[in-house]
Write an enzyme that holds these catalytic residues in place. Structure first.
Site, PDB file in Angstrom:
ATOM      1  N   HIS B  52       0.805  -1.345   0.067  1.00 60.88           N
ATOM      2  CA  HIS B  52      -0.119   0.064   0.021  1.00 60.88           C
ATOM      3  C   HIS B  52       0.731   1.277   0.052  1.00 60.88           C
ATOM      4  CE1 HIS B  52      -4.074  -1.792   1.678  1.00 60.88           C
ATOM      5  NE2 HIS B  52      -3.725  -2.410   0.620  1.00 60.88           N
ATOM      6  N   GLU B  54       0.873   3.764   1.968  1.00 61.28           N
ATOM      7  CA  GLU B  54       1.400   4.397   3.295  1.00 61.28           C
ATOM      8  C   GLU B  54       2.644   3.507   3.595  1.00 61.28           C
ATOM      9  OE1 GLU B  54      -1.714   3.409   2.375  1.00 61.28           O
ATOM     10  OE2 GLU B  54      -3.269   4.110   3.638  1.00 61.28           O
ATOM     11  N   CYS B  85      -2.483  -0.507   7.590  1.00 66.67           N
ATOM     12  CA  CYS B  85      -1.524   0.788   7.585  1.00 66.67           C
ATOM     13  C   CYS B  85      -1.678   1.735   8.725  1.00 66.67           C
ATOM     14  CB  CYS B  85      -2.028   1.640   6.297  1.00 66.67           C
ATOM     15  SG  CYS B  85      -1.532   0.848   4.560  1.00 66.67           S
TER      16      CYS B  85
END
Lengths: 143, 143
Positions: B52, B54, B85
């Protein structure tokens, strides 16, 4: 080969972490009775808080399989996954998680809501004492 | 330079993701008004559900800083962080999170319990419509 055997493999990984001064948590991922990924915590070595044993095992297993989803796989991990790792486990759709010691502070199961993917089955407290003892011994050296 | 400006930088990252067929989520990490990390979602490209925006931004920022903790840093991300995250954000001890669109399904704020580090301040819905529109447009192409 049963849960205790594969947890033994995860404990071996945790001992590698211990030996290099990392918080001793280890993980293996098993598919059809075969280990397809093994990893231990490397947050200090990699200077990266996301380098938990489980995260690395997920990435490594996906590499081995050539697919993102860990269908039919089981994660063996010596400590109950934290929220980050449980959140990652959700995305992998892994079929089963077996953990050793529980983690009342940051373990995902302290959360109210369903965190894991509905397809994921969970088994806790497998060889929990060995895992706890390794962690206890590590932190008693540090503090 | 304010929240809207840095969210614009995160949106730019999200557009890069969009252009390569990745779910369009982008992130930047800012320290003292300077961007120290930028990333977009790469789960398809890297065949890795943990990639992801993040997560990559956290790793990259820690590399830049040479330290694991993102003290005094702000994460700007176009979509509310998921549990993975948010769990990672906890470990970074990041000082502030600003997100765009909310994510009622997998966003961390749907959880009952305190997920983020107590030191982390959170601001939501910054340029949310642009982020939502990018996601909507991506998924409408796919389905």
């Amino acid at each position: 080969m049963d849960d205790a055997y594969f947890m033994g493999q995860a404990l071996q990984e945790a001992r590698h972490a211990f030996d290099i001064g990392e918080v001793p948590v280890g993980a293996v991922i098993v598919l059809h009775n075969r280990i397809i990924a093994r990893a231990h915590n490397l947050t200090e070595t990699l200077n990266d808080v996301t380098a938990h044993a489980e995260m690395q095992a997920f990435t490594s297993a996906a590499n081995t399989l050539g697919g993102k989803y860990l269908i039919d796989c089981t994660l063996y991990v010596t400590l109950e996954p934290c929220m980050m790792c449980a959140g990652a486990a959700f995305w992998t759709q892994i079929s089963r998680i077996v953990f050793g010691a529980d983690d009342p502070k940051r373990g995902f199961s302290s959360l109210q809501k369903q965190i894991l993917h509905p397809k994921t089955e969970i088994t806790g407290e497998v060889r929990a004492n060995e895992s706890k003892e390794l962690l206890r011994s590590f932190f008693s050296k540090k503090r």
